[in-house]
Design a protein around this motif. Structure first.
Motif, short mmCIF file in Angstrom:
data_model
loop_
_atom_site.label_atom_id
_atom_site.label_comp_id
_atom_site.label_asym_id
_atom_site.label_seq_id
_atom_site.Cartn_x
_atom_site.Cartn_y
_atom_site.Cartn_z
N ARG A 163 0.84 -1.20 0.00
CA ARG A 163 0.00 0.00 0.00
C ARG A 163 0.88 1.25 0.00
O ARG A 163 0.63 2.20 -0.75
CB ARG A 163 -0.89 0.02 1.25
CG ARG A 163 -2.00 -1.02 1.24
CD ARG A 163 -2.70 -1.08 2.61
NE ARG A 163 -3.83 -2.00 2.62
CZ ARG A 163 -4.49 -2.34 3.73
NH1 ARG A 163 -4.13 -1.84 4.91
NH2 ARG A 163 -5.51 -3.18 3.68
N ARG A 206 -14.34 2.12 0.71
CA ARG A 206 -15.07 0.95 1.19
C ARG A 206 -16.57 1.22 1.19
O ARG A 206 -17.12 1.74 2.15
CB ARG A 206 -14.59 0.58 2.60
CG ARG A 206 -13.11 0.23 2.62
CD ARG A 206 -12.64 -0.37 3.92
NE ARG A 206 -11.40 -1.09 3.67
CZ ARG A 206 -10.77 -1.84 4.57
NH1 ARG A 206 -11.26 -1.99 5.78
NH2 ARG A 206 -9.66 -2.48 4.24
N ARG A 228 -11.14 5.73 3.68
CA ARG A 228 -10.19 5.48 4.76
C ARG A 228 -8.78 5.89 4.32
O ARG A 228 -8.32 5.41 3.28
CB ARG A 228 -10.22 3.98 5.11
CG ARG A 228 -9.14 3.53 6.05
CD ARG A 228 -9.11 2.00 6.19
NE ARG A 228 -7.97 1.57 7.00
CZ ARG A 228 -7.52 0.33 7.06
NH1 ARG A 228 -8.11 -0.63 6.38
NH2 ARG A 228 -6.47 0.04 7.80
N TYR A 232 -0.96 3.43 11.76
CA TYR A 232 -0.33 2.27 11.14
C TYR A 232 1.14 2.52 10.80
O TYR A 232 1.94 1.59 10.78
CB TYR A 232 -1.06 1.89 9.85
CG TYR A 232 -2.25 0.99 10.04
CD1 TYR A 232 -3.23 1.29 10.97
CD2 TYR A 232 -2.40 -0.15 9.26
CE1 TYR A 232 -4.34 0.47 11.12
CE2 TYR A 232 -3.50 -0.97 9.41
CZ TYR A 232 -4.47 -0.66 10.34
OH TYR A 232 -5.56 -1.47 10.48
N ASP A 279 -10.32 1.34 9.68
CA ASP A 279 -10.21 -0.12 9.79
C ASP A 279 -11.30 -0.65 10.71
O ASP A 279 -12.02 -1.59 10.36
CB ASP A 279 -8.82 -0.49 10.33
CG ASP A 279 -8.66 -1.99 10.49
OD1 ASP A 279 -9.04 -2.72 9.56
OD2 ASP A 279 -8.16 -2.43 11.55
C1 IPM Z 1 -7.97 -4.41 6.40
C2 IPM Z 1 -7.19 -5.40 7.21
C3 IPM Z 1 -5.73 -4.96 7.23
C4 IPM Z 1 -5.67 -3.59 7.84
C5 IPM Z 1 -4.77 -5.93 7.95
C6 IPM Z 1 -4.80 -7.31 7.36
C7 IPM Z 1 -3.37 -5.40 8.00
O1 IPM Z 1 -7.72 -5.50 8.49
O2 IPM Z 1 -7.66 -4.24 5.21
O3 IPM Z 1 -8.91 -3.82 6.94
O4 IPM Z 1 -5.68 -3.46 9.07
O5 IPM Z 1 -5.63 -2.62 7.08
#
Ligand code: IPM
Ligand code: MG
Length: 364
Positions: free
Chosen positions: A96, A106, A134, A141, A247
């Protein structure tokens, strides 16, 4: 037309839902005379096992050279050791980040045929149709410091919700652009009553909003948003938010659509425009569901819908994308259900049967 796809099935149920999606794409190719060239590579746990890294530089390069990336899921108990140096999720996060895919779309849609089988009251969720934007390459993160250490015999850990104004501006802009094409209302979700990064977020959102006088901007605290999603989801249209908030909220929102197995996502490096091809990565929002892997059980629709988003945004194949969505709707209308969306009187099918039904419908 010819399209080049990098397919990263990943771990757990990833390869299973990928297989059904490829089956469905082949049906689209046959019916509408396109050819989808698929290059398969490893990501996640399987890449750690076979290549020693969660994603290789070659795979990232290949992704970059193609028209789009399809990804199944990553992770599993085998690689879950909290002391592990490398984790399957690192592959997805690096991909990403390296591809600059900061905007994760989403959509959450409550399908009429699934309303009565849902966990939530039909009257509350019927007709809900909204989309999360998002932020995907910053925030909690990725922010530094991000580490664990030990001092005077005490263990510490830190993650940082770090954002520059530029990162906020570009994602909020995606939100405004989408809102402009939909209900002209944007909800920016933050935690500005507590967090500094959220206070900056809110300020930048207001500034960007000056360029969009036709769009109404509302700020909503993330805790209130989590309540609003199940209390009055029809109130929502376009929401823009930080990486971790997004998330968490999208897993919650998937329950409106019946299951995590219903929600697709598109990760892009900018705003999608009708008729303009934009590179993207497409994956279901669900994880690798290791306990269900290999059982021909899980729902492939989230990934199939993700492929529909790919046709729409990365290939500008609007008609074909519509055809996939209609095929899914029809199969659901006929009463076919995987276990996660099963309800009384319906016909239970496995992953590959669901894939066959949808591909068959596309071909008709
Ligand atoms: C999502 C998943 C991922 C995230 C994980 C697998 C790293 O939960 O795409 O929502 O947290 O972004
Ligand atoms: Mg998630």
């Amino acid at each position: 037309m010819d399209f080049n796809l990098t397919v990263l099935p990943g771990d757990g149920v990833g390869p299973e839902v990928c297989r059904e999606t490829v089956k469905m794409l082949e049906a689209v190719g046959k019916k509408y005379k396109h050819s989808f060239n698929m290059n398969y590579r490893n990501v996640g746990g399987i890449a750690i096992d076979e290549e020693g890294v969660a994603i290789s530089a070659e795979t990232i390069d290949l992704c970059q050279q193609g028209d789009a990336v399809l990804l199944g899921a990553v992770g599993g108990p085998k690689w879950d050791d909290p002391l592990a140096k490398v984790r399957p999720e690192d592959g997805l996060l690096l991909l990403r980040k390296e591809l600059g895919l900061f905007a994760n779309l989403r959509p959450v849609k409550v399908h009429n045929v699934l309303v009565d089988g849902a966990n939530l009251k039909p009257d509350v969720i019927r007709g809900a149709d909204f989309i999360f934007v998002r932020e995907l390459t910053g925030g909690l993160y990725f922010g530094k410091p991000k580490r664990r250490w030990k001092k005077d015999g005490v263990r510490w850990g830190v993650d940082s919700m770090l954002y520059s104004e530029h990162e906020i501006e570009r994602i909020v802009r995606v939100g405004f652009e989408l809102a402009r094409r939909r209900g002209k209302k944007l909800i920016s979700v933050d935690k500005a009553n507590v967090l500094e990064s959220s206070r900056l977020w809110r300020q930048v959102a207001i500034e960007v909003g000056q360029d969009y006088p036709d769009v109404e901007l509302e700020h909503m605290l993330v805790d209130a948003a989590s309540m609003r999603i199940i209390q009055n989801p029809r109130y929502l249209d376009v929401l823009v938010t930080e990486n971790t908030f997004g998330d968490i909220l999208t897993d919650e929102a998937s329950m409106l659509a019946g299951s995590m197995g219903m929600l697709p996502s598109a990760s892009l490096a900018g705003v999608p425009e009708a008729g303009v091809r934009i590179f993207g990565l497409y994956e279901p929002i669900h994880g690798s569901a290791p306990r269900r892997a290999g059982l021909n059980m899980v729902n492939p629709i989230a990934m199939i819908f993700s492929a529909a988003m790919m046709l729409r945004y990365s290939f500008a194949l609007e008609k074909e994308a519509d055809a996939i969505e209609t095929a899914v709707e029809t199969v659901l209308k006929y009463g076919y259900r995987t276990y996660d969306i099963m309800s009384e009187g319906m016909t239970k099918v496995g992953t590959s049967e669901m894939g066959d039904l949808i591909a068959g419908k596309v071909l008709e």
